[in-house]
Design a protein around this motif. Structure first.
Motif, PDB file in Angstrom:
ATOM      1  N   MET A  25       0.733  -1.165   0.136  1.00  0.00           N
ATOM      2  CA  MET A  25      -0.008   0.049  -0.148  1.00  0.00           C
ATOM      3  C   MET A  25       0.845   1.153   0.021  1.00  0.00           C
ATOM      4  N   GLN A  26       0.359   2.261  -0.399  1.00  0.00           N
ATOM      5  CA  GLN A  26       1.122   3.613  -0.507  1.00  0.00           C
ATOM      6  C   GLN A  26       0.327   4.671   0.433  1.00  0.00           C
ATOM      7  N   VAL A  27       0.964   5.782   0.395  1.00  0.00           N
ATOM      8  CA  VAL A  27       0.379   6.900   1.284  1.00  0.00           C
ATOM      9  C   VAL A  27      -0.065   8.015   0.152  1.00  0.00           C
ATOM     10  N   ASP A  28      -1.443   8.209   0.214  1.00  0.00           N
ATOM     11  CA  ASP A  28      -1.968   9.380  -0.674  1.00  0.00           C
ATOM     12  C   ASP A  28      -1.615  10.548  -0.006  1.00  0.00           C
ATOM     13  N   VAL A  29      -1.340  11.567  -0.549  1.00  0.00           N
ATOM     14  CA  VAL A  29      -1.095  12.915   0.169  1.00  0.00           C
ATOM     15  C   VAL A  29      -2.292  14.036  -0.533  1.00  0.00           C
ATOM     16  N   LEU A  30      -2.479  14.778   0.341  1.00  0.00           N
ATOM     17  CA  LEU A  30      -3.552  15.893   0.213  1.00  0.00           C
ATOM     18  C   LEU A  30      -2.840  17.387   0.541  1.00  0.00           C
ATOM     19  N   LEU A  31      -2.579  18.217  -0.375  1.00  0.00           N
ATOM     20  CA  LEU A  31      -1.949  19.330   0.054  1.00  0.00           C
ATOM     21  C   LEU A  31      -2.526  20.570  -0.955  1.00  0.00           C
ATOM     22  N   GLY A  32      -2.284  21.710  -0.256  1.00  0.00           N
ATOM     23  CA  GLY A  32      -2.529  22.940  -0.762  1.00  0.00           C
ATOM     24  C   GLY A  32      -1.390  23.297  -1.840  1.00  0.00           C
ATOM     25  N   LEU A  33      -2.117  23.932  -3.055  1.00  0.00           N
ATOM     26  CA  LEU A  33      -1.481  24.274  -4.136  1.00  0.00           C
ATOM     27  C   LEU A  33      -1.240  25.799  -4.080  1.00  0.00           C
ATOM     28  N   GLN A  34      -1.746  26.530  -3.209  1.00  0.00           N
ATOM     29  CA  GLN A  34      -1.688  27.956  -3.276  1.00  0.00           C
ATOM     30  C   GLN A  34      -0.962  28.655  -1.915  1.00  0.00           C
ATOM     31  N   TRP A  35      -1.762  29.266  -1.258  1.00  0.00           N
ATOM     32  CA  TRP A  35      -0.939  29.937  -0.165  1.00  0.00           C
ATOM     33  C   TRP A  35      -1.778  29.708   1.181  1.00  0.00           C
ATOM     34  N   GLY A  36      -2.104  28.312   1.011  1.00  0.00           N
ATOM     35  CA  GLY A  36      -2.916  28.036   2.526  1.00  0.00           C
ATOM     36  C   GLY A  36      -4.638  28.185   2.149  1.00  0.00           C
ATOM     37  N   ASP A  37      -5.387  27.705   3.333  1.00  0.00           N
ATOM     38  CA  ASP A  37      -6.596  27.925   3.458  1.00  0.00           C
ATOM     39  C   ASP A  37      -7.593  27.505   2.039  1.00  0.00           C
ATOM     40  N   GLU A  38      -6.733  26.275   1.317  1.00  0.00           N
ATOM     41  CA  GLU A  38      -7.593  26.048   0.223  1.00  0.00           C
ATOM     42  C   GLU A  38      -9.020  25.302   0.619  1.00  0.00           C
ATOM     43  N   GLY A  39      -8.951  24.921   1.771  1.00  0.00           N
ATOM     44  CA  GLY A  39     -10.065  23.796   2.067  1.00  0.00           C
ATOM     45  C   GLY A  39      -9.587  22.561   2.169  1.00  0.00           C
ATOM     46  N   LYS A  40      -8.238  22.365   2.841  1.00  0.00           N
ATOM     47  CA  LYS A  40      -7.811  20.689   2.990  1.00  0.00           C
ATOM     48  C   LYS A  40      -8.545  20.311   4.061  1.00  0.00           C
ATOM     49  N   GLY A  41      -8.987  20.982   5.166  1.00  0.00           N
ATOM     50  CA  GLY A  41      -9.550  20.260   6.240  1.00  0.00           C
ATOM     51  C   GLY A  41     -10.864  19.659   5.972  1.00  0.00           C
ATOM     52  N   LYS A  42     -11.816  20.312   5.088  1.00  0.00           N
ATOM     53  CA  LYS A  42     -12.996  20.067   4.395  1.00  0.00           C
ATOM     54  C   LYS A  42     -12.839  18.631   3.668  1.00  0.00           C
ATOM     55  N   VAL A  43     -11.908  18.684   2.681  1.00  0.00           N
ATOM     56  CA  VAL A  43     -11.573  17.552   1.798  1.00  0.00           C
ATOM     57  C   VAL A  43     -11.017  16.153   2.568  1.00  0.00           C
ATOM     58  N   VAL A  44     -10.327  16.475   3.613  1.00  0.00           N
ATOM     59  CA  VAL A  44      -9.626  15.267   4.050  1.00  0.00           C
ATOM     60  C   VAL A  44     -10.907  14.720   4.994  1.00  0.00           C
ATOM     61  N   ASP A  45     -11.598  15.461   5.590  1.00  0.00           N
ATOM     62  CA  ASP A  45     -12.980  14.743   6.067  1.00  0.00           C
ATOM     63  C   ASP A  45     -13.608  14.265   5.256  1.00  0.00           C
ATOM     64  N   VAL A  46     -13.998  14.486   4.080  1.00  0.00           N
ATOM     65  CA  VAL A  46     -14.763  14.033   3.022  1.00  0.00           C
ATOM     66  C   VAL A  46     -13.902  12.482   2.548  1.00  0.00           C
ATOM     67  N   LEU A  47     -12.734  12.594   2.408  1.00  0.00           N
ATOM     68  CA  LEU A  47     -11.990  11.365   1.928  1.00  0.00           C
ATOM     69  C   LEU A  47     -11.936  10.435   2.953  1.00  0.00           C
ATOM     70  N   THR A  48     -11.825  11.032   4.154  1.00  0.00           N
ATOM     71  CA  THR A  48     -11.503   9.855   5.188  1.00  0.00           C
ATOM     72  C   THR A  48     -12.302   8.660   5.288  1.00  0.00           C
ATOM     73  N   PRO A  49     -13.510   8.447   5.127  1.00  0.00           N
ATOM     74  CA  PRO A  49     -14.096   7.151   5.076  1.00  0.00           C
ATOM     75  C   PRO A  49     -13.259   6.011   3.999  1.00  0.00           C
ATOM     76  N   ARG A  50     -12.441   6.536   3.187  1.00  0.00           N
ATOM     77  CA  ARG A  50     -11.628   5.597   2.119  1.00  0.00           C
ATOM     78  C   ARG A  50     -10.472   5.124   2.827  1.00  0.00           C
ATOM     79  N   TYR A  51     -10.157   5.722   4.095  1.00  0.00           N
ATOM     80  CA  TYR A  51      -8.768   5.644   4.346  1.00  0.00           C
ATOM     81  C   TYR A  51      -8.758   4.788   6.114  1.00  0.00           C
ATOM     82  N   ASP A  52      -7.757   4.169   6.151  1.00  0.00           N
ATOM     83  CA  ASP A  52      -7.765   3.588   7.742  1.00  0.00           C
ATOM     84  C   ASP A  52      -6.934   4.381   8.664  1.00  0.00           C
ATOM     85  N   VAL A  53      -5.956   5.151   8.123  1.00  0.00           N
ATOM     86  CA  VAL A  53      -4.971   6.191   8.765  1.00  0.00           C
ATOM     87  C   VAL A  53      -4.990   7.473   8.202  1.00  0.00           C
ATOM     88  N   ILE A  54      -5.235   8.354   9.190  1.00  0.00           N
ATOM     89  CA  ILE A  54      -5.027  10.120   8.521  1.00  0.00           C
ATOM     90  C   ILE A  54      -4.065  10.618   9.417  1.00  0.00           C
TER      91      ILE A  54
END
Ligand code: GDP
Ligand code: IMO
Ligand code: MG
Length: 422
Positions: free
Chosen positions: A1-30
């Motif tokens: 298995m690999q680690v998927d990475v979610l990160l901001g491409l601009q100057w922060g505050d892109e909405g990372k928290g919201k999307v990690v929460d949305v994607l979390t059901p697909r992952y075992d470890v955050i």
């Protein structure tokens, strides 16, 4: 298995928290891999709105394991507040939040040193969040830091030695009045250390690699954004960690070949909080309108965010640095009422057109824009791509054609449910 990475491409505050929460059901470890409480990650669901600073955004999803990795810097007093506010709304994390023994501690004096340094810089200040991030990473790199694992052995003496050295700098170098603030911070800080002791302190690099070997899926949640990266951002107006995909390797202890998908997240426009160059910044009423509709005020400091049009030159650079495989476009709904939308496709630097994000933005940088039609309808209730107005589909197609990476998620509101997969 690999680690998927979610990160901001601009100057922060892109909405990372919201999307990690949305994607979390697909992952075992955050996991979080860098930064600290300079981050403010907002999640909204079931009429709960919550801002996380140090804790990964997977903690609202029941039985998932959340890990604060070695690359993160932790302020115990802020951590305590986060834990308490989560307990107040019924979320107890002692069983599903693990902390790396190698994560560095933000000491009370690091915060004071941050304040002293910014005050001394005057007009050229970074616009730091004043959470002590720079001084903590400076001590880490200078091999003078204290880590979470240090609280397990002879901690008071180690703490005293570091604090005394910081006090000398505050007094002799900065002539900074620290006494009352230090006394106030220290009390809460040590209370925070006791809260940290309630959690499992682990060798997170072993834990994460063992999870991968056992077939578990892992997502790494970035903080800040690529344009604030210590190496590739607009130095010195940056944060003090590697916010990019490579930071997940050093901040978690995973090998480069363990990186899987890289989700690059961006707003349908741009914002920046703090000082530093921002080529597409709008200092006029259009910028004001973006700030008002997008509610662009810092999640951590409440400061108004600077706003501007989407910058594809900066985005293309960020995609290159991170190896982005999937793009996620946030806050499309903020553009709902715009008749036309501008999008920066090149810079004119001292009269020469370039598509490559330059090292030096101090000179005469004039963004070149394409103008697209706005959709002028309400996106906040749209729940599938089939209901996208044609102008929104056109906007996305334009971005994909330029960046050569697919936009796989579009966000049309702050709530967990306002997320459309393509
Ligand atoms: P992060 O630091 O990347 O997690 O982002 P922040 O939480 O600092 O800032 C994003 C802000 O935008 C928060 O207030 C979110 O609630 C809000 N938000 C996220 N996605 C959307 C969206 O699609 N539309 C709107 N209108 N707001 C959004
Ligand atoms: P999230 O994770 C936006 C900015 C600060 C300042 C610079 C340095 O919520 O996207 P620091 O406190 O790190 O020394 O500040 O970086 N900054 C952020 N801007 N979002 C953040 O985090 C930020 N974290 C730091 O405003 O310009
Ligand atoms: Mg934020």
């Amino acid at each position: 298995m690999q680690v998927d990475v979610l990160l901001g491409l601009q100057w922060g505050d892109e909405g990372k928290g919201k999307v990690v929460d949305v994607l979390t059901p697909r992952y075992d470890v955050i996991t979080r891999f860098q930064g600290g409480p300079n981050a403010g990650h907002t999640l909204e669901f079931n009429n709960i709105k919550h801002v996380l600073h140090t804790i990964p955004s997977g903690i609202f999803r029941g039985d998932k394991v959340n890990v604060i990795g070695n690359g993160v810097v932790i302020d115990p007093s802020i951590f305590k507040k986060e834990i308490e506010s989560l307990r107040n709304i019924g979320f107890e994390l002692t069983n599903n939040l693990l902390i790396s023994k190698k994560a560095h501690l933000i000491l009370p004096t690091h915060r004071l040193l941050d304040a002293a340094s910014e005050a001394a810089k005057g007009a050229s200040k970074i616009g730091s969040t004043l959470k002590g991030i720079g001084p903590t990473y400076r001590d880490k790199i200078g091999r003078d830091g204290l880590r979470i694992g240090d609280i397990l052995h002879n901690f008071e003496a180690k703490y005293r030695a570091r604090i005394d050295q910081h006090i000398e700098i505050l007094e002799k170098f900065y002539n900074f009045d620290y006494k009352q603030a230090l006394a106030d911070y220290e009390k809460e800080w040590f209370a925070g250390i006791e809260v940290i002791r309630q959690f499992q302190l682990i060798d997170s690099e072993h834990f994460i690699n063992n999870q991968l070997m056992a077939g578990k899926s892992v997502i790494a949640e970035g903080a800040q954004g690529t344009m604030l990266d210590i190496d590739f951002g607009s130095y010195p107006f940056v944060t003090s960690s590697n916010t990019i995909a490579a930071g997940a390797c050093t901040g978690l202890g995973i090998a480069p070949d363990k990186i899987g998908r890289v989700y690059g997240i961006f707003k349908a426009y741009c914002t920046r909080v703090g000082s530093g160059p921002f080529p597409t910044e709008l200092l006029d009423e259009t910028g004001e309108k973006l700030r008002r509709i997008g509610n662009e005020f810092g999640s951590t400091t409440g400061r108004p965010r600077r706003c501007g049009w989407l910058d594809l030159v900066a985005l293309r650079y960020a995609i290159m640095i991170n190896g982005v495989t999937d793009l996620i476009m946030m806050k499309a709904d903020v553009l709902d009422s715009f008749e036309t939308i501008r999008i920066c496709t090149a810079y004119l630097i001292d009269g020469v057109r370039t598509l490559d994000f330059p090292n030096d933005l101090e000179g005469d940088v004039v963004p070149q824009y394409d103008e697209l039609e706005g959709w002028q309808c309400d996106l906040t209730g749209v729940d599938s791509e089939t209901k996208f107005p044609a102008a929104l589909s056109g906007y996305i197609r334009f971005i994909e054609a330029y960046l050569q990476v697919p936009v796989t998620i579009v966000s049309v509101g702050p709530d967990r449910s306002q997320t459309i997969e393509r």
